[in-house]
Design a protein around this motif. Structure first.
Motif, PDB file in Angstrom:
ATOM      1  N   HIS A   1       0.835  -1.202   0.000  1.00 14.79           N
ATOM      2  CA  HIS A   1       0.000   0.000   0.000  1.00 14.79           C
ATOM      3  C   HIS A   1       0.870   1.253   0.000  1.00 14.79           C
ATOM      4  O   HIS A   1       2.092   1.180   0.125  1.00 14.79           O
ATOM      5  CB  HIS A   1      -0.895   0.017   1.235  1.00 14.79           C
ATOM      6  CG  HIS A   1      -0.113   0.211   2.509  1.00 14.79           C
ATOM      7  ND1 HIS A   1       0.588  -0.800   3.091  1.00 14.79           N
ATOM      8  CD2 HIS A   1       0.084   1.315   3.277  1.00 14.79           C
ATOM      9  CE1 HIS A   1       1.189  -0.342   4.185  1.00 14.79           C
ATOM     10  NE2 HIS A   1       0.906   0.935   4.319  1.00 14.79           N
TER      11      HIS A   1
ATOM     12  N   THR B   1       0.494   5.297   1.852  1.00 21.10           N
ATOM     13  CA  THR B   1      -0.327   6.102   2.749  1.00 21.10           C
ATOM     14  C   THR B   1      -0.849   7.311   1.981  1.00 21.10           C
ATOM     15  O   THR B   1      -0.299   7.695   0.942  1.00 21.10           O
ATOM     16  CB  THR B   1       0.490   6.593   3.960  1.00 21.10           C
ATOM     17  OG1 THR B   1       1.496   7.501   3.483  1.00 21.10           O
ATOM     18  CG2 THR B   1       1.118   5.438   4.717  1.00 21.10           C
TER      19      THR B   1
ATOM     20  N   LYS C   1      -0.565  10.313   2.924  1.00 21.80           N
ATOM     21  CA  LYS C   1       0.499  11.316   2.993  1.00 21.80           C
ATOM     22  C   LYS C   1       1.521  11.107   1.879  1.00 21.80           C
ATOM     23  O   LYS C   1       1.965  12.062   1.244  1.00 21.80           O
ATOM     24  CB  LYS C   1       1.177  11.250   4.363  1.00 21.80           C
ATOM     25  CG  LYS C   1       2.222  12.301   4.581  1.00 21.80           C
ATOM     26  CD  LYS C   1       2.791  12.216   5.995  1.00 21.80           C
ATOM     27  CE  LYS C   1       3.838  13.296   6.212  1.00 21.80           C
ATOM     28  NZ  LYS C   1       4.373  13.247   7.574  1.00 21.80           N
ATOM     29  N   GLU C   2       1.874   9.849   1.609  1.00 21.63           N
ATOM     30  CA  GLU C   2       2.833   9.554   0.543  1.00 21.63           C
ATOM     31  C   GLU C   2       2.276   9.939  -0.826  1.00 21.63           C
ATOM     32  O   GLU C   2       2.979  10.529  -1.654  1.00 21.63           O
ATOM     33  CB  GLU C   2       3.196   8.067   0.562  1.00 21.63           C
ATOM     34  CG  GLU C   2       3.992   7.649   1.778  1.00 21.63           C
ATOM     35  CD  GLU C   2       4.052   6.152   1.963  1.00 21.63           C
ATOM     36  OE1 GLU C   2       5.053   5.692   2.542  1.00 21.63           O
ATOM     37  OE2 GLU C   2       3.092   5.435   1.556  1.00 21.63           O
TER      38      GLU C   2
END
Length: 90
Positions: free
Chosen positions: A64, A66, A68-69
């Motif tokens: 996965h 996030t 934020k990423e």
């Protein structure tokens, strides 16, 4: 295959008005509207299937990104420092 549909007077008048303003036939307006509807619904179905496929892939692999990423990567779009997609991780 030919189809027949019943339109109420108000909708029929609206289509007649649009057809006249665009110098097209009412049938052409209705065909275009139905084609656009079918395309939207097919895209919605594809999106739903892609979401299910993505969830299944996540459940199988645990890979996965996030939020934020993803946001950090998207923030580079259209800049001189546009980045490549981050690698998925567990």
């Amino acid at each position: 295959m030919a189809r027949s549909i019943q339109l109420d007077d108000d909708l029929n008048d609206r289509i007649q008005h649009i057809a006249g303003a665009q110098h097209r036939t009412p049938d052409a307006i209705v065909r275009d509207a139905i084609a656009q509807y079918a395309e939207r619904e097919e895209a919605r179905e594809r999106f739903g299937q892609e979401a299910l496929d993505s969830w299944q892939h996540y459940e199988e692999t645990g890979l996965h990104l996030t939020g934020k990423e993803v946001r950090a990567w998207l923030d580079t779009w259209g800049t001189d420092h546009e980045g490549t997609p981050p690698d998925c991780h567990k």
